[in-house]
Write a protein that holds these residues in place. Structure first.
Motif, PDB file in Angstrom:
ATOM      1  N   ILE A   1       0.833  -1.206   0.000  1.00  0.00           N
ATOM      2  CA  ILE A   1       0.000   0.000   0.000  1.00  0.00           C
ATOM      3  C   ILE A   1       0.864   1.251   0.000  1.00  0.00           C
ATOM      4  CG2 ILE A   1      -1.636   1.363   1.378  1.00  0.00           C
ATOM      5  CD1 ILE A   1      -2.927  -1.360   2.158  1.00  0.00           C
ATOM      6  N   ALA A   2       1.924   1.268   0.799  1.00  0.00           N
ATOM      7  CA  ALA A   2       2.819   2.414   0.842  1.00  0.00           C
ATOM      8  C   ALA A   2       3.487   2.630  -0.515  1.00  0.00           C
ATOM      9  CB  ALA A   2       3.866   2.235   1.935  1.00  0.00           C
ATOM     10  N   ARG A   3       3.885   1.545  -1.139  1.00  0.00           N
ATOM     11  CA  ARG A   3       4.537   1.630  -2.444  1.00  0.00           C
ATOM     12  C   ARG A   3       3.558   2.160  -3.493  1.00  0.00           C
ATOM     13  NH1 ARG A   3       9.397  -0.233  -4.934  1.00  0.00           N
ATOM     14  NH2 ARG A   3       9.121   0.471  -7.066  1.00  0.00           N
ATOM     15  N   LEU A   4       2.347   1.680  -3.469  1.00  0.00           N
ATOM     16  CA  LEU A   4       1.338   2.151  -4.418  1.00  0.00           C
ATOM     17  C   LEU A   4       1.048   3.638  -4.227  1.00  0.00           C
ATOM     18  CD1 LEU A   4      -1.154  -0.848  -4.369  1.00  0.00           C
ATOM     19  CD2 LEU A   4       0.312  -0.157  -6.274  1.00  0.00           C
ATOM     20  N   ARG A   5       1.031   4.086  -3.011  1.00  0.00           N
ATOM     21  CA  ARG A   5       0.743   5.494  -2.728  1.00  0.00           C
ATOM     22  C   ARG A   5       1.915   6.393  -3.113  1.00  0.00           C
ATOM     23  NH1 ARG A   5      -2.288   4.411   3.011  1.00  0.00           N
ATOM     24  NH2 ARG A   5      -4.299   3.897   2.087  1.00  0.00           N
ATOM     25  N   SER A   6       3.138   5.870  -3.041  1.00  0.00           N
ATOM     26  CA  SER A   6       4.313   6.695  -3.326  1.00  0.00           C
ATOM     27  C   SER A   6       4.601   6.829  -4.820  1.00  0.00           C
ATOM     28  CB  SER A   6       5.555   6.131  -2.630  1.00  0.00           C
ATOM     29  OG  SER A   6       5.929   4.896  -3.229  1.00  0.00           O
ATOM     30  N   ASP A   7       4.135   5.907  -5.639  1.00  0.00           N
ATOM     31  CA  ASP A   7       4.374   5.966  -7.081  1.00  0.00           C
ATOM     32  C   ASP A   7       3.313   6.850  -7.743  1.00  0.00           C
ATOM     33  OD1 ASP A   7       6.581   4.359  -6.974  1.00  0.00           O
ATOM     34  OD2 ASP A   7       5.532   2.529  -7.594  1.00  0.00           O
ATOM     35  N   PRO A   8       3.771   7.850  -8.511  1.00  0.00           N
ATOM     36  CA  PRO A   8       2.785   8.702  -9.191  1.00  0.00           C
ATOM     37  C   PRO A   8       2.064   7.920 -10.281  1.00  0.00           C
ATOM     38  CG  PRO A   8       5.011   9.230  -9.905  1.00  0.00           C
ATOM     39  CD  PRO A   8       5.130   8.208  -8.805  1.00  0.00           C
ATOM     40  N   VAL A   9       0.802   8.261 -10.461  1.00  0.00           N
ATOM     41  CA  VAL A   9      -0.002   7.644 -11.500  1.00  0.00           C
ATOM     42  C   VAL A   9       0.312   8.309 -12.817  1.00  0.00           C
ATOM     43  CG1 VAL A   9      -2.350   7.173 -12.307  1.00  0.00           C
ATOM     44  CG2 VAL A   9      -1.807   7.090  -9.858  1.00  0.00           C
TER      45      VAL A   9
END
Length: 79
Positions: free
Chosen positions: A70-78
Motif C-alpha cells: 500500500i505504501a509503495r502504491l501510494r508513493s508511485d505517481p499515477v
C-alpha cells in the motif's frame, strides 16, 4: 444400484465432489469409484486440487507485506 461406467462417472465427477445435483446418482458414482482405480485417481486429484485452491483463497498476506504494498502504491505517481 448399478455401476455407472467411466464415461458417466467422469462426466459428473465435479458435481459429485461438490455435492451438487448431477445426472448420475451419487451412490452409482461412489460405487464406480470403489471399483475403478483410474476414476478413483482422477477423483482424488480433483479433490486435492480443489482443497489446495480453497486453502490458497483463504490465506491472506502478512500485515507487514500489505502495508509495504500500500505504501509503495501510494508513493508511485499515477501516469
Amino acid at each position: 444400484m448399478s455401476d455407472c461406467g467411466c464415461e458417466r462417472a467422469r462426466r459428473d465427477l465435479e458435481e459429485y465432489l461438490r455435492d451438487e445435483v448431477c445426472k448420475t446418482s451419487p451412490e452409482d458414482i461412489a460405487e464406480h469409484l470403489a471399483h475403478c482405480p483410474g476414476c478413483r485417481d482422477e477423483a482424488h486429484f480433483a479433490r486435492t486440487l480443489t482443497d489446495v485452491v480453497a486453502r490458497a483463497c483463504k490465506e491472506s498476506a502478512p500485515e507487514e507485506l500489505r502495508d509495504l504494498v500500500i505504501a509503495r502504491l501510494r508513493s508511485d505517481p499515477v501516469t
